[in-house]
Design an enzyme around this catalytic site. Structure first.
Site, short mmCIF file in Angstrom:
data_model
loop_
_atom_site.label_atom_id
_atom_site.label_comp_id
_atom_site.label_asym_id
_atom_site.label_seq_id
_atom_site.Cartn_x
_atom_site.Cartn_y
_atom_site.Cartn_z
N GLU A 197 3.73 -1.40 -3.00
CA GLU A 197 2.76 -2.10 -4.49
C GLU A 197 3.60 -3.97 -3.54
OE1 GLU A 197 2.40 -1.70 -7.13
OE2 GLU A 197 1.94 0.57 -6.31
N HIS B 29 3.51 -2.54 -12.04
CA HIS B 29 4.87 -1.98 -11.35
C HIS B 29 5.72 -1.61 -11.42
CE1 HIS B 29 5.85 -5.30 -8.68
NE2 HIS B 29 4.85 -4.90 -8.01
N ASP C 231 2.34 7.15 -6.58
CA ASP C 231 0.36 7.21 -6.36
C ASP C 231 0.53 7.90 -5.22
OD1 ASP C 231 0.66 5.45 -8.37
OD2 ASP C 231 0.08 3.55 -7.66
N HIS D 193 2.54 2.19 -12.24
CA HIS D 193 2.39 2.02 -10.76
C HIS D 193 3.51 2.12 -9.57
CE1 HIS D 193 -2.51 1.38 -10.44
NE2 HIS D 193 -1.70 1.68 -11.56
N ASP E 267 -0.04 3.45 0.57
CA ASP E 267 -0.13 3.04 -0.81
C ASP E 267 1.11 1.36 -0.25
OD1 ASP E 267 -1.15 2.21 -3.39
OD2 ASP E 267 0.13 2.31 -4.04
#
Length: 213
Positions: free
Chosen positions: A10, A57, A157, A152, A8
């Site tokens: 961001e 986030h 995640d 997030h 994942d």
């Protein structure tokens, strides 16, 4: 089958051409168990974070401005991914950003060309057609605790996604050795290039996620 590398990211915004990665997490899973091999890194994106992304986030440029730039961690990410299957929820978003960053940093490595890709969002849509299939929705549907997911974050995640994937595919576990082709028929190289919020933040979050799909 190759080991699964759950990933994942961001980012500072939603366009991979103009925005940058500021956090990445990779966790290796083999035979449905974490191997203990993982990578989690904040990254200096060398630019400001868009307001909409920050609401999702909560990572500001001030928080990451002293972290290494992507070019300094690219090799570690590539080493983590090599020989495995890249697994992400809405994989085109994460792989698009990572491939753009590899290219920008001068590395001839492409997810989808050099490693296979499994998109768990696509898998979820096939399993639960017509239903919400965000990570939050899947956690709720599969009784996975997401109470710690206030905003997030790449590492959290990724850890939730592992649980979601295992829960979604648990009926296939008995066929792990007898029917690998059927079990992983959705695995193939691809060529295409969630949280407790107030009302305003929830709207911004929905707009942001909608833009990713």
């Amino acid at each position: 089958m190759s080991k699964l590398i759950f990933v994942d990211t961001e980012t500072t915004g939603i366009s991979r051409k103009t925005e940058r990665i500021l956090e990445v997490a990779c966790i290796e899973v083999d035979n449905r168990h974490r191997t203990g091999r993982q990578l989690h890194q904040y990254i200096n994106p060398e630019k400001a974070v868009e307001a909409g992304a920050f609401k999702v986030h909560g990572i500001s440029w001030e928080k990451v401005k002293h972290e290494p730039v992507f070019a300094d961690v690219a090799e570690s990410i590539i080493d983590m991914l090599k020989g495995g299957v890249f697994v992400a929820h809405n994989a085109p978003f994460d792989m698009g950003f990572l491939n753009e960053e590899f290219k920008r940093a001068g590395f001839d490595f492409q997810i989808g060309r050099d490693v296979e890709v499994l998109d768990t969002l696509k898998l979820a849509k096939e399993m639960y057609p017509g239903q919400k299939n965000s990570l939050d929705a899947l956690c709720n549907r599969l009784s996975i605790d997401r109470s710690s997911r206030v905003l997030h974050g790449a590492l959290l995640d990724t850890e939730l996604l592992i649980q979601v994937y295992i829960a979604m595919t648990q009926k296939q576990e008995r066929f792990a050795y007898a029917g690998k082709k059927d079990q992983h028929k959705s695995l193939r190289p691809v060529s295409y290039h969630a949280c407790v919020l107030d009302d305003d933040e929830a709207r911004a979050h929905d707009e942001y996620i909608s833009a990713l799909r």
